[in-house]
Scaffold this motif. Structure first.
Motif, PDB file in Angstrom:
ATOM      1  N   GLY A   2       0.161 -46.752 -29.508  1.00 37.47           N
ATOM      2  CA  GLY A   2       0.144 -46.892 -31.075  1.00 37.47           C
ATOM      3  C   GLY A   2       1.326 -47.561 -31.671  1.00 37.47           C
ATOM      4  O   GLY A   2       2.065 -47.518 -30.965  1.00 37.47           O
ATOM      5  N   PRO A   3       1.332 -47.703 -32.982  1.00 43.64           N
ATOM      6  CA  PRO A   3       2.505 -48.085 -33.670  1.00 43.64           C
ATOM      7  C   PRO A   3       3.581 -47.250 -33.740  1.00 43.64           C
ATOM      8  O   PRO A   3       3.424 -45.973 -33.635  1.00 43.64           O
ATOM      9  CB  PRO A   3       1.980 -48.239 -35.247  1.00 43.64           C
ATOM     10  CG  PRO A   3       0.358 -48.331 -35.252  1.00 43.64           C
ATOM     11  CD  PRO A   3       0.062 -47.395 -33.938  1.00 43.64           C
ATOM     12  N   LEU A   4       4.809 -47.503 -33.570  1.00 42.27           N
ATOM     13  CA  LEU A   4       5.953 -46.881 -33.444  1.00 42.27           C
ATOM     14  C   LEU A   4       6.520 -46.491 -34.680  1.00 42.27           C
ATOM     15  O   LEU A   4       7.359 -45.709 -35.107  1.00 42.27           O
ATOM     16  CB  LEU A   4       7.027 -47.309 -32.677  1.00 42.27           C
ATOM     17  CG  LEU A   4       6.333 -47.745 -31.074  1.00 42.27           C
ATOM     18  CD1 LEU A   4       7.603 -48.241 -30.269  1.00 42.27           C
ATOM     19  CD2 LEU A   4       5.815 -46.445 -30.653  1.00 42.27           C
ATOM     20  N   THR A   5       6.312 -47.490 -36.043  1.00 41.34           N
ATOM     21  CA  THR A   5       6.903 -47.265 -37.254  1.00 41.34           C
ATOM     22  C   THR A   5       5.866 -47.515 -38.462  1.00 41.34           C
ATOM     23  O   THR A   5       4.674 -47.626 -38.121  1.00 41.34           O
ATOM     24  CB  THR A   5       8.079 -48.109 -37.609  1.00 41.34           C
ATOM     25  OG1 THR A   5       7.468 -49.625 -37.376  1.00 41.34           O
ATOM     26  CG2 THR A   5       9.193 -48.067 -36.403  1.00 41.34           C
ATOM     27  N   GLY A   6       6.099 -47.094 -39.345  1.00 43.90           N
ATOM     28  CA  GLY A   6       5.140 -47.165 -40.583  1.00 43.90           C
ATOM     29  C   GLY A   6       4.286 -45.937 -40.682  1.00 43.90           C
ATOM     30  O   GLY A   6       4.264 -45.156 -40.095  1.00 43.90           O
ATOM     31  N   PRO A   7       3.263 -46.293 -41.564  1.00 47.05           N
ATOM     32  CA  PRO A   7       2.465 -45.286 -42.258  1.00 47.05           C
ATOM     33  C   PRO A   7       1.252 -44.927 -40.841  1.00 47.05           C
ATOM     34  O   PRO A   7       0.674 -43.805 -41.041  1.00 47.05           O
ATOM     35  CB  PRO A   7       1.687 -45.905 -43.236  1.00 47.05           C
ATOM     36  CG  PRO A   7       1.691 -47.543 -43.152  1.00 47.05           C
ATOM     37  CD  PRO A   7       3.031 -47.434 -42.698  1.00 47.05           C
ATOM     38  N   LEU A   8       1.180 -45.642 -39.966  1.00 50.99           N
ATOM     39  CA  LEU A   8       0.219 -45.337 -38.884  1.00 50.99           C
ATOM     40  C   LEU A   8       0.876 -44.917 -37.650  1.00 50.99           C
ATOM     41  O   LEU A   8       0.281 -44.705 -36.578  1.00 50.99           O
ATOM     42  CB  LEU A   8      -0.778 -46.755 -38.556  1.00 50.99           C
ATOM     43  CG  LEU A   8      -1.538 -46.962 -39.687  1.00 50.99           C
ATOM     44  CD1 LEU A   8      -2.434 -48.502 -39.244  1.00 50.99           C
ATOM     45  CD2 LEU A   8      -2.518 -45.964 -40.038  1.00 50.99           C
ATOM     46  N   ALA A   9       2.259 -44.845 -37.536  1.00 50.98           N
ATOM     47  CA  ALA A   9       2.799 -44.453 -36.400  1.00 50.98           C
ATOM     48  C   ALA A   9       2.475 -43.218 -35.883  1.00 50.98           C
ATOM     49  O   ALA A   9       2.030 -42.372 -36.452  1.00 50.98           O
ATOM     50  CB  ALA A   9       4.608 -44.036 -36.819  1.00 50.98           C
ATOM     51  N   VAL A  10       2.298 -43.086 -34.499  1.00 48.44           N
ATOM     52  CA  VAL A  10       1.867 -42.031 -33.735  1.00 48.44           C
ATOM     53  C   VAL A  10       2.724 -40.955 -33.824  1.00 48.44           C
ATOM     54  O   VAL A  10       2.185 -39.849 -34.039  1.00 48.44           O
ATOM     55  CB  VAL A  10       1.553 -42.612 -32.211  1.00 48.44           C
ATOM     56  CG1 VAL A  10       1.121 -41.329 -31.472  1.00 48.44           C
ATOM     57  CG2 VAL A  10       0.805 -44.045 -32.157  1.00 48.44           C
ATOM     58  N   LYS A  11       4.020 -40.949 -33.960  1.00 49.10           N
ATOM     59  CA  LYS A  11       4.928 -40.014 -33.902  1.00 49.10           C
ATOM     60  C   LYS A  11       5.931 -40.365 -34.947  1.00 49.10           C
ATOM     61  O   LYS A  11       6.958 -40.715 -34.770  1.00 49.10           O
ATOM     62  CB  LYS A  11       5.647 -39.685 -32.737  1.00 49.10           C
ATOM     63  CG  LYS A  11       4.651 -39.168 -31.613  1.00 49.10           C
ATOM     64  CD  LYS A  11       5.570 -39.069 -30.291  1.00 49.10           C
ATOM     65  CE  LYS A  11       4.516 -38.525 -29.123  1.00 49.10           C
ATOM     66  NZ  LYS A  11       5.439 -38.211 -27.709  1.00 49.10           N
ATOM     67  N   PRO A  12       5.506 -40.368 -36.266  1.00 50.50           N
ATOM     68  CA  PRO A  12       6.278 -40.643 -37.445  1.00 50.50           C
ATOM     69  C   PRO A  12       7.596 -40.093 -37.669  1.00 50.50           C
ATOM     70  O   PRO A  12       8.603 -40.637 -37.992  1.00 50.50           O
ATOM     71  CB  PRO A  12       5.621 -40.353 -38.760  1.00 50.50           C
ATOM     72  CG  PRO A  12       4.666 -39.077 -38.202  1.00 50.50           C
ATOM     73  CD  PRO A  12       4.193 -39.692 -36.787  1.00 50.50           C
ATOM     74  N   ASP A  13       7.920 -39.007 -36.985  1.00 50.69           N
ATOM     75  CA  ASP A  13       9.204 -38.137 -37.259  1.00 50.69           C
ATOM     76  C   ASP A  13      10.158 -38.542 -35.946  1.00 50.69           C
ATOM     77  O   ASP A  13      11.332 -38.094 -36.070  1.00 50.69           O
ATOM     78  CB  ASP A  13       9.059 -36.728 -37.348  1.00 50.69           C
ATOM     79  CG  ASP A  13       8.375 -36.262 -38.412  1.00 50.69           C
ATOM     80  OD1 ASP A  13       8.415 -36.758 -39.685  1.00 50.69           O
ATOM     81  OD2 ASP A  13       7.522 -35.266 -38.459  1.00 50.69           O
ATOM     82  N   LYS A  14       9.633 -39.170 -34.882  1.00 51.05           N
ATOM     83  CA  LYS A  14      10.502 -39.543 -33.903  1.00 51.05           C
ATOM     84  C   LYS A  14      11.493 -40.721 -33.966  1.00 51.05           C
ATOM     85  O   LYS A  14      10.974 -41.534 -34.461  1.00 51.05           O
ATOM     86  CB  LYS A  14       9.553 -39.863 -32.620  1.00 51.05           C
ATOM     87  CG  LYS A  14      10.242 -40.071 -31.386  1.00 51.05           C
ATOM     88  CD  LYS A  14       9.301 -40.311 -30.143  1.00 51.05           C
ATOM     89  CE  LYS A  14      10.138 -40.780 -28.925  1.00 51.05           C
ATOM     90  NZ  LYS A  14       9.352 -40.890 -27.694  1.00 51.05           N
ATOM     91  N   VAL A  15      12.510 -40.401 -33.675  1.00 53.56           N
ATOM     92  CA  VAL A  15      13.581 -41.440 -33.653  1.00 53.56           C
ATOM     93  C   VAL A  15      13.603 -42.501 -32.643  1.00 53.56           C
ATOM     94  O   VAL A  15      13.300 -42.111 -31.647  1.00 53.56           O
ATOM     95  CB  VAL A  15      15.129 -40.900 -33.783  1.00 53.56           C
ATOM     96  CG1 VAL A  15      16.106 -41.984 -33.799  1.00 53.56           C
ATOM     97  CG2 VAL A  15      15.334 -39.859 -34.943  1.00 53.56           C
ATOM     98  N   LEU A  16      13.603 -43.790 -33.186  1.00 52.51           N
ATOM     99  CA  LEU A  16      13.077 -44.867 -31.966  1.00 52.51           C
ATOM    100  C   LEU A  16      14.438 -44.906 -31.172  1.00 52.51           C
ATOM    101  O   LEU A  16      15.406 -44.778 -31.346  1.00 52.51           O
ATOM    102  CB  LEU A  16      13.074 -46.090 -32.646  1.00 52.51           C
ATOM    103  CG  LEU A  16      11.785 -46.407 -33.365  1.00 52.51           C
ATOM    104  CD1 LEU A  16      11.774 -47.901 -34.035  1.00 52.51           C
ATOM    105  CD2 LEU A  16      10.380 -46.264 -32.547  1.00 52.51           C
ATOM    106  N   PRO A  17      13.911 -44.842 -29.714  1.00 55.79           N
ATOM    107  CA  PRO A  17      14.939 -45.113 -29.036  1.00 55.79           C
ATOM    108  C   PRO A  17      15.822 -46.356 -29.101  1.00 55.79           C
ATOM    109  O   PRO A  17      15.312 -47.448 -29.521  1.00 55.79           O
ATOM    110  CB  PRO A  17      14.379 -45.486 -27.524  1.00 55.79           C
ATOM    111  CG  PRO A  17      12.974 -44.555 -27.920  1.00 55.79           C
ATOM    112  CD  PRO A  17      12.550 -44.802 -29.322  1.00 55.79           C
ATOM    113  N   GLY A  18      17.117 -46.201 -28.719  1.00 58.11           N
ATOM    114  CA  GLY A  18      18.064 -47.339 -28.841  1.00 58.11           C
ATOM    115  C   GLY A  18      17.484 -48.434 -28.315  1.00 58.11           C
ATOM    116  O   GLY A  18      17.705 -49.763 -28.895  1.00 58.11           O
ATOM    117  N   ALA A  19      16.988 -48.669 -26.960  1.00 61.03           N
ATOM    118  CA  ALA A  19      16.601 -49.721 -26.283  1.00 61.03           C
ATOM    119  C   ALA A  19      15.769 -50.549 -26.930  1.00 61.03           C
ATOM    120  O   ALA A  19      15.752 -51.741 -26.879  1.00 61.03           O
ATOM    121  CB  ALA A  19      16.111 -49.092 -24.735  1.00 61.03           C
TER     122      ALA A  19
END
Length: 393
Positions: free
Chosen positions: A160-177
């Protein structure tokens, strides 16, 4: 456009291409080339000796990351074919989805996440992206496998999406990679991935749930009687026992797993067709822009899936015999990291050259890449070489 594909499928001829431009093949589509590059990669071969649930030496008949990936691939192709999707893209994603996994399964990932807490953490999906965009070195003109945009997008966003209103885990910081890569090659993290990627993700669920039943029973971690009250599983076992009362127990198990896989596939196809009728996507871009996944289980099957996971978690993944082995695996990974991070001169020369001294953030990532790429067997051997005075270096 391939006329046999649904209009909402990813069209290989309309691929957004590769980060590094290459001449097209005269015999294979871009997604077929992606699949072949994944299969020929060193990371894919190493999955043969990486833990699914049981460490490789615990038995030859248990699943490994490699056999699991092949089973996911078969299921993904079956679903994609019926839905008119690009089978090659679905297969590529199924084969690549576990390339970033560490030795000793999730125990190894948890260990790396812990020791890398001050250095950006560790995430196996982000590591899969590092593998195919950086760590695989097979080509003179670029690092990585230079896969198509669609394969990279699906690898990163298959859940699922990683950012935005539909993000699966909205509070998760995106991995640097992931953030580093999308800065130069935008994978549109706020939208859903293609239908093919969604198929691969659901095929993963279907494969590991059902085959973990098979492996768990084979290992004696639980019995058929223990499964009696689990929705879907219990009734199917009772139906098979009534239909084949004289058959061997092992055949009952195989028949149940076969039927359950079939039931889950058919449910996925029916629910996805319902959503296609509801949303009427006309292009792959329409699929990405939807407010929900296009490919999914029905509400009833999702409930069955949750119930099965709820049974497997304490009875298999946290069974004391599995806990003992995964505890050893965590210790091995932590030992290796702490020693090599503090003493990068102990790294093999090709890895030592990438580090920049003891205790640094850069060295931490180099060591993490080195360890994450290990098989269970190599990690155990490396641990002996580094910690056992009687072992030759």
């Amino acid at each position: 456009m391939n006329s046999f594909l649904a209009p909402y499928a990813c069209q290989a001829g309309a691929s957004r291409g590769r980060l590094h431009a290459e001449p097209e093949s005269s015999t294979r589509t871009p997604f077929q080339r992606d699949r072949d590059r994944i299969i020929h990669s060193a990371a894919f071969r190493r999955l043969q000796y990486k833990t699914q649930v049981f460490v490789y030496h615990e038995g030859d008949n248990f699943r490994t990351r490699l056999t699991h990936s092949l089973e996911v691939s078969q299921i993904a192709r079956s679903i994609a074919r019926v839905l008119g999707l690009d089978e090659d893209l679905a297969e590529s994603l199924a084969l690549a989805h576990d390339l970033g996994h560490t030795p000793f399964g999730h125990a190894g990932e948890d260990a790396l996440q812990e020791v890398l807490a001050d250095f950006g953490g560790f995430d196996h999906n982000a590591q899969s992206l590092r593998v195919v965009t950086k760590l695989e070195r097979r080509y003179v003109e670029f690092d990585g496998l230079n896969l198509t945009w669609e394969t990279l997008e699906g690898l990163v966003k298959h859940n699922g999406p990683l950012t935005g209103p539909l993000a699966v885990k909205p509070d998760k910081v995106l991995p640097g990679a992931i953030t580093e890569y999308v800065a130069r090659h935008d994978l549109e993290l706020a939208t859903f991935a293609s239908a093919e990627a969604q198929v691969a993700a659901l095929a993963d669920d279907i494969a590991y749930n059902n085959h973990d039943i098979d492996d768990g029973l084979r290992a004696g971690l639980f019995t058929i009687r223990d499964l009696a009250d689990v929705p879907l599983v219990g009734p199917v076992f009772r139906a098979v026992a009534a239909e084949y009362p004289d058959a061997e127990l092992s055949l009952h198990i195989h028949e149940v797993v076969r039927r359950m896989i079939g039931m889950m596939i058919l449910d996925c196809i029916a629910e996805t067709r319902r959503r296609i009728d509801k949303h009427k996507p006309e292009t792959a871009a329409d699929v990405r822009a939807l407010p929900e996944p296009l490919v999914a289980f029905s509400d009833e099957m999702r409930a069955n899936d949750r119930a099965l996971k709820a049974f497997l978690f304490p009875n298999m993944y946290r069974h004391f015999t599995v806990n003992r082995m995964t505890s050893k695996g965590r210790r091995v990974v932590k030992d290796l990291f702490h020693l090599l991070h503090a003493e990068p001169e102990c790294l093999p020369p090709e890895w030592r050259r990438l580090s920049d001294g003891p205790g640094t953030a850069k060295t931490a990532r180099v060591v993490a890449d080195y360890i994450a790429g290990m098989t269970d067997r190599f990690a155990l051997d490396e641990h002996r070489r580094l910690f056992d005075m009687q072992e030759k270096p």
